[in-house]
Design an enzyme around this catalytic site. Structure first.
Site, mmCIF file in Angstrom:
data_model
loop_
_atom_site.group_PDB
_atom_site.id
_atom_site.type_symbol
_atom_site.label_atom_id
_atom_site.label_comp_id
_atom_site.label_asym_id
_atom_site.label_seq_id
_atom_site.Cartn_x
_atom_site.Cartn_y
_atom_site.Cartn_z
ATOM 1 N N GLY A 48 0.838 -1.165 -0.071
ATOM 2 C CA GLY A 48 -0.150 0.060 0.088
ATOM 3 C C GLY A 48 0.927 1.262 0.012
ATOM 4 N N GLY A 51 4.861 1.307 -1.073
ATOM 5 C CA GLY A 51 5.541 0.102 -1.121
ATOM 6 C C GLY A 51 4.956 -1.203 -0.973
ATOM 7 N N ASP A 166 4.667 4.627 15.910
ATOM 8 C CA ASP A 166 3.588 3.717 15.503
ATOM 9 C C ASP A 166 3.357 2.499 16.658
ATOM 10 O OD1 ASP A 166 1.032 3.354 14.333
ATOM 11 O OD2 ASP A 166 2.131 2.418 12.758
#
Length: 690
Positions: A48, A51, A166
């Site tokens: 997505g 990459g 993240d």
């Protein structure tokens, strides 16, 4: 399955054709199927954006290949950054990447290249899927075990001056042996002076948002390393309750997540740590992974009443309640460490809190000032400063920096005047000129300098009359150091100015830039005298020898160059560093040149023949700044830590770890008795030499 060959060419008409099995080139487009002579694509895993990921066979071992499919400059920069981080990290909780794991691939009949990264394939499930399959929350014993694992992993990441940005259950894998692995470092960000400068300017520098896990400052585009701890705490809310953090309300007054009733198996002691991680303001969270580990060590899960000390090792903004009693806090002594004059720091950050508490007790005016600065910081930056900036003069008393304490930002660079009377600090678009004796501003802050962009470098003329600054706006500005008046602006380079230095007579100024050049300027007229070209990468650092005959420059191309200033020719190219050269300095006698690098080392080389005379190893991460003491006894290297090296023996004399972020700049007093350090943690510290 080893013979299956999936074609990487995105324009291949049939990349998954079984007929390619065992072939060396694709029968449809002619592209290589055996990448780097060893990696054969087995199947796509997902993708997505810019990459895609593939499972690859590496001589019988299965690995994961990440491919960047678009040559977007920022995407390439972040992709290479991830590769660099993972290559240098060696921990069972981080996917392993070999040093040759990064490469580029060019399909047949194409001029377009794709960036590739091969990493360890982690067996097991991510924690989101793992918990769904388990069907019930984890115990607090398992939570403590996993929290220790993840804190140790983050310790490795943060020591390299990166943070993940993240963290969430989906990005944590659990191996069959119970080892957790933190994955997806594509969002990792370097904790650089420029990064903090952008945050200080109010620029949004991150777009990474995972609902329920992303902290408020990151949602507002101002992520900091402590943002990782917030996401870590929210992750354990999910693991301990079986519900996403968004399923629980937040206290409208404090902003704290009201989740405890959803985890009845969790003691107050463990819940306190989770809440500590998730404090709404970054300054109220742990400031390092070691602080988290310290909290966990003080939990007694076997006792009848698990508890924590009333005062956790925080910066003084938050106190977590204990269930009962006040257990004795383990004392840790400082071994072979410098004590900063302005803090009396010991080894643990709890001692920092205790010292500040004693210092401020009974001083109402100071408390109001500091409180106001913290509140202002939270309003302006969405962040509570972890520490106000402190400075101690050479007098035996402590001074709080006066002026706009509530407007202090990341310290990118510092400079001491040769006469020892003035200290200059630079941040994002602001320069401050301090009186060293009183610890107060000599003139009001110089605001909106360098087009409000980051000020990267400072230098003071030998007669202490002129200040030079360079920044991201590609300019060099000369200032009257006494009055703060702008004397001249020079459009110096075609890219950011990273380094400046005065000649010993004060008549010439040298500047180094990301445009790969060094330029010499007439200080009186501002005219260009000469351009030195030859580096294959940006120039990060420069230094001029005392005799004015030689200039040293360090570059992204990993080389140190010595230039003949009278002819502009390269006298010598010195190689050997494993990463970009970040700082250079001449010894007082001019016979030795020191170079520092992102390879975590400092090298000393003979100026006459270029031969290496010594290598200092021991820094925990990139060495970003170096300085020789005028008495030629010591060399100071600053980065993730500060180490004072003995030049005679080559051994470490002392280590200093008082800053909560890396050290961006150091400067040593003329008498070699003290030195100053500046950091993106918004502090300036003055230390007594051993």
């Amino acid at each position: 399955m080893a013979s299956v060959s999936y074609c990487l060419n995105p324009k291949c008409p049939n990349p998954s054709d079984p007929a390619n099995s065992g072939k060396s080139v694709c029968i449809h487009c002619g592209s290589e199927l055996l990448l780097q002579g060893r990696y054969r694509l087995v199947a796509p895993l997902g993708g997505g954006g810019f990459g895609r990921t593939f499972e690859v066979d590496d001589n019988g071992a299965r690995r994961v290949l990440k491919v960047l499919l678009k040559e977007h400059p920022k995407a390439v920069e972040l992709f290479k950054q991830e590769a660099d981080v993972l290559v240098r990290l060696r921990h069972p909780g981080i996917p392993k990447v070999d040093r040759d794991g990064y490469f580029t691939f060019t399909p047949a009949h194409s001029t377009e290249s794709f960036h590739c990264l091969v990493m360890e394939k982690i067996a097991g499930a991510n924690l989101q899927d793992w918990l769904k399959h388990r069907g019930r929350p984890i115990s607090q014993e398992q939570a403590v075990n996993w929290l220790k694992q993840l804190s140790e992993i983050l310790d490795q990441v943060h020591r390299l001056n990166y943070f993940h940005r993240d963290i969430k259950p989906h990005n944590i894998m659990c191996k069959p042996n119970g080892q957790l692995v933190l994955i997806d470092f594509g969002t990792a960000r370097e904790v650089s002076a420029t990064y903090f400068a952008k945050v200080g300017q109010g620029q949004n520098v991150t777009g990474i948002v995972s609902p329920g896990y992303t902290p408020p400052e990151q949602t507002n585009g101002k992520a900091v390393p402590q943002s990782d701890f917030f996401a870590l705490g929210r992750t354990f809310v999910y693991l301990l309750t079986g519900k996403p953090p968004t399923a629980f309300p937040e206290n409208p007054r404090t902003g704290r997540l009201m989740w405890r009733k959803g985890a009845p198996q969790v003691s107050d002691a463990v819940a306190n740590v989770i809440d500590y991680l998730m404090a709404p303001f970054p300054g109220n969270r742990p400031q390092s992974p070691q602080m988290v580990l310290q909290c966990l060590e003080e939990i007694n899960l076997d006792g009848a009443e698990s508890q924590l000390p009333t005062q956790l090792p925080t910066t003084g903004q938050t106190k977590l309640r204990a269930t009962s009693g006040t257990p004795e806090v383990k004392k840790q002594t400082s071994v072979n460490r410098l004590r900063p004059l302005n803090s009396g720091l010991k080894k643990t950050e709890k001692d920092v809190f205790d010292w500040k508490k004693k210092l401020l007790a009974g001083t109402a005016v100071l408390m109001v000032s500091i409180g106001a600065s913290q509140i202002y910081g939270s309003l302006r930056y969405g962040v509570f400063p972890a520490n106000p900036v402190w400075l101690l003069s050479t007098l035996p008393s402590t001074h709080l920096l006066q002026g706009k304490l509530d407007n202090l930002e990341s310290v990118n660079a510092i400079a001491l005047s040769p006469n020892g009377q003035t200290l200059v600090s630079a941040s994002s678009g602001t320069i401050r000129i301090w009186n060293v004796r009183t610890g107060r501003l000599r003139v009001p802050p110089l605001n909106s300098v360098h087009s409000k962009k980051s000020v990267n470098t400072l230098a003071v003329s030998p007669d202490s009359s002129i200040l030079a600054s360079g920044g991201d706006d590609k300019k060099v500005i000369l200032w009257d150091l006494k009055t703060g008046r702008r004397m001249r602006t020079i459009s110096a380079h075609t890219a950011a100015v990273n380094a400046i230095a005065f000649s010993r007579d004060g008549q010439t100024l040298a500047s180094g830039s990301d445009d790969k050049t060094i330029r010499l300027w007439n200080v009186r007229t501002g005219s260009r005298l000469r351009t030195l070209s030859g580096h294959a990468g940006g120039v990060n650092a420069i230094a001029l020898s005392r005799d004015g005959k030689t200039l040293a420059s360090g570059s992204e191309d990993k080389t140190l160059r010595l230039w003949n200033l009278s002819t502009g020719e390269v006298r010598r190219i010195i190689t050997g560093h494993g990463g970009p050269v970040t700082a250079v300095a001449f010894s007082p006698n001019g016979k030795i040149v020191a170079s520092a690098s992102t390879d975590n080392t400092i090298r000393l080389s003979n100026v006459q023949d270029g031969k290496r005379t010594r290598t200092f190893k021991g820094h925990s991460s990139w060495v970003r700044t170096i300085a020789f003491s005028p008495d030629s006894r010591t060399l100071i290297g600053g980065g993730g830590d500060i180490i004072v090296w003995d030049l005679k023996t080559g051994k470490e004399r002392s280590t200093l770890s008082g800053h909560t972020q890396f050290v961006s700049s150091v400067a040593i007093s003329k008498d070699s008795k003290t030195f100053v350090s500046g950091s993106p943690d918004r502090t300036i510290k003055i230390w007594r030499m051993p």
